[in-house]
Scaffold this active site. Structure first.
Site, PDB file in Angstrom:
ATOM      1  N   SER A  27      43.008  47.065  44.846  1.00  0.00           N
ATOM      2  CA  SER A  27      42.987  46.701  43.427  1.00  0.00           C
ATOM      3  C   SER A  27      42.047  47.595  42.633  1.00  0.00           C
ATOM      4  O   SER A  27      41.092  48.160  43.169  1.00  0.00           O
ATOM      5  CB  SER A  27      42.534  45.250  43.250  1.00  0.00           C
ATOM      6  OG  SER A  27      43.384  44.384  43.954  1.00  0.00           O
TER       7      SER A  27
HETATM    8  N1  SAH Z   1      42.047  42.892  49.000  1.00  0.00           N
HETATM    9  C1  SAH Z   1      42.656  44.172  49.248  1.00  0.00           C
HETATM   10  C2  SAH Z   1      43.902  44.355  48.396  1.00  0.00           C
HETATM   11  C3  SAH Z   1      45.054  44.586  49.266  1.00  0.00           C
HETATM   12  S1  SAH Z   1      46.646  44.466  48.533  1.00  0.00           S
HETATM   13  C4  SAH Z   1      41.668  45.301  49.080  1.00  0.00           C
HETATM   14  O1  SAH Z   1      40.539  45.064  48.631  1.00  0.00           O
HETATM   15  O2  SAH Z   1      42.003  46.435  49.425  1.00  0.00           O
HETATM   16  C5  SAH Z   1      47.210  42.946  49.227  1.00  0.00           C
HETATM   17  C6  SAH Z   1      47.301  42.869  50.703  1.00  0.00           C
HETATM   18  O3  SAH Z   1      47.852  41.593  51.038  1.00  0.00           O
HETATM   19  C7  SAH Z   1      48.226  43.904  51.355  1.00  0.00           C
HETATM   20  O4  SAH Z   1      47.509  44.644  52.290  1.00  0.00           O
HETATM   21  C8  SAH Z   1      49.310  43.041  52.011  1.00  0.00           C
HETATM   22  O5  SAH Z   1      49.781  43.574  53.220  1.00  0.00           O
HETATM   23  C9  SAH Z   1      48.582  41.731  52.215  1.00  0.00           C
HETATM   24  N2  SAH Z   1      49.450  40.547  52.374  1.00  0.00           N
HETATM   25  C10 SAH Z   1      50.632  40.289  51.775  1.00  0.00           C
HETATM   26  N3  SAH Z   1      51.126  39.107  52.181  1.00  0.00           N
HETATM   27  C11 SAH Z   1      50.216  38.596  53.077  1.00  0.00           C
HETATM   28  C12 SAH Z   1      50.164  37.412  53.856  1.00  0.00           C
HETATM   29  N4  SAH Z   1      51.137  36.498  53.824  1.00  0.00           N
HETATM   30  N5  SAH Z   1      49.091  37.218  54.649  1.00  0.00           N
HETATM   31  C13 SAH Z   1      48.094  38.143  54.723  1.00  0.00           C
HETATM   32  N6  SAH Z   1      48.098  39.290  54.015  1.00  0.00           N
HETATM   33  C14 SAH Z   1      49.149  39.524  53.203  1.00  0.00           C
END
Ligand code: SAH
Length: 231
Positions: free
Chosen positions: A82
């Site tokens: 993000s």
């Molecule tokens: N918090 C992260 C943002 C990552 S984007 C950071 O600081 O970099 C969102 C993430 O959620 C992605 O990596 C995606 O693979 C994950 N995601 C999506 N659905 C999910 C689920 N059901 N359980 C766990 N992770 C999930």
């Protein structure tokens, strides 16, 4: 001759290897002032954490130079880290304090987890895409975070063994609020979650679980997050 030995001696004697600040410290301070404080984030702990966490060490190599820019960045597997402001906004919203235990859904790069771990006691974070989770775990270890617990799995079910949590931060957009997450939130706890259909503009929502176990939601901000996926 004698004089130059003396100077050399003085130089060696007074050379104290100060712990060097990393070369991105300046970029981080500017990021906090221009992108985060300037947009109204006031929580001291959040601002300090954002000044400290080495975002450039959690992004892929080809993104290092862009690490402190005012936008999300690709982290592989179609996912993104993000925008710094959004990380700060979500962190401030849960009212982070020492002593808290926080669950994050969507480890991604590990950056949001690291920001939380600078403030609260324990962070639990779940990632559904295995290589991302494995990579984040290794990077977070290299950065010295010992209070972040990672897991590969579907965050829809939360992390029951460690529930209840003081706060939950969901970083992928879900069409509705997963009921297990509400269950695993402490009474009086807060959850921040983007709610809406994939690849549209979603609403960032604050969910507050009241003392009687009931909960209320508040719409905060239109956002665009990657979708919450299921196995
Ligand atoms: N918090 C992260 C943002 C990552 S984007 C950071 O600081 O970099 C969102 C993430 O959620 C992605 O990596 C995606 O693979 C994950 N995601 C999506 N659905 C999910 C689920 N059901 N359980 C766990 N992770 C999930």
């Amino acid at each position: 001759m004698k004089g130059s030995f003396f100077i050399l001696f003085i130089l060696l004697f007074f050379y104290v290897p100060y712990p060097q600040q990393d070369k991105y410290q300046r970029s981080r301070s500017q990021m906090v002032e221009r992108q985060i404080a300037a947009r109204g984030i006031e929580n001291k702990a959040t601002l300090n954490a954002m000044r400290k966490v080495e975002r450039h060490r959690l992004v892929p190599k080809d993104q290092v130079r862009s690490a402190y820019q005012d936008r999300p960045l690709p982290i592989g597997h179609g996912q993104t880290i993000s925008q710094p402001y959004i990380v700060a906004y979500m962190t401030e919203l849960i009212g982070p304090r020492p002593g808290m235990k926080v669950l994050e859904i969507g480890t991604g790069s590990g950056y949001q987890a690291a920001v939380l771990a600078e403030i609260v006691d324990e962070v639990y974070t779940i990632e559904i895409i295995e290589p991302l989770g494995v990579n984040a775990k290794s990077n977070l270890k290299k950065l010295g975070y010992s209070n972040i617990n990672t897991k590969i799995g579907d965050g829809f079910y939360g992390w029951e063994d460690h529930a209840p949590f003081d706060a939950i931060v969901v970083t992928a957009a879900s069409e509705y609020i997963p009921p297990p997450l509400i269950e695993q939130l402490k009474e009086g706890g807060k959850m921040v979650i983007p709610v809406g259909a994939p690849f549209t503009t979603q609403q960032l929502m604050l969910v507050e679980k009241k003392k009687d176990g009931k909960w209320k939601t508040k719409n905060l901000l239109p956002v665009r997050f990657v979708p919450f996926t299921r196995n």
